[in-house]
Design a protein around this motif. Structure first.
Motif: not given
Length: 62
Positions: A34-40, A42-51
């Motif tokens: 669950q913790q791993h999923n939460r961290e992943a 958050l990372l996906a939501q706050h990082s810019p999408s790859p061009r």
């Protein structure tokens, strides 16, 4: 205008056996998963999408 079962001309056939699943319930996630999923998430939501770059563009070929 809804159709009730007894209003139909013929009964609806049973579902195909492949549509009916009798699988065991999925196991719950461990706290570490669950913790791993939460961290992943958050990372996906706050990082810019790859061009995305187009391959074989005229500028790239030069």
């Amino acid at each position: 205008m809804s159709t009730r079962t007894h209003d139909r001309a013929y009964p609806e056939p049973d579902a195909h056996p492949n549509w009916i699943t009798r699988r065991p319930a999925p196991r719950p996630l461990t706290p570490a998963q669950q913790q791993h999923n939460r961290e992943a998430l958050l990372l996906a939501q706050h990082s810019p999408s790859p061009r995305r770059t187009r391959k074989n563009t005229p500028e790239a070929a030069r």
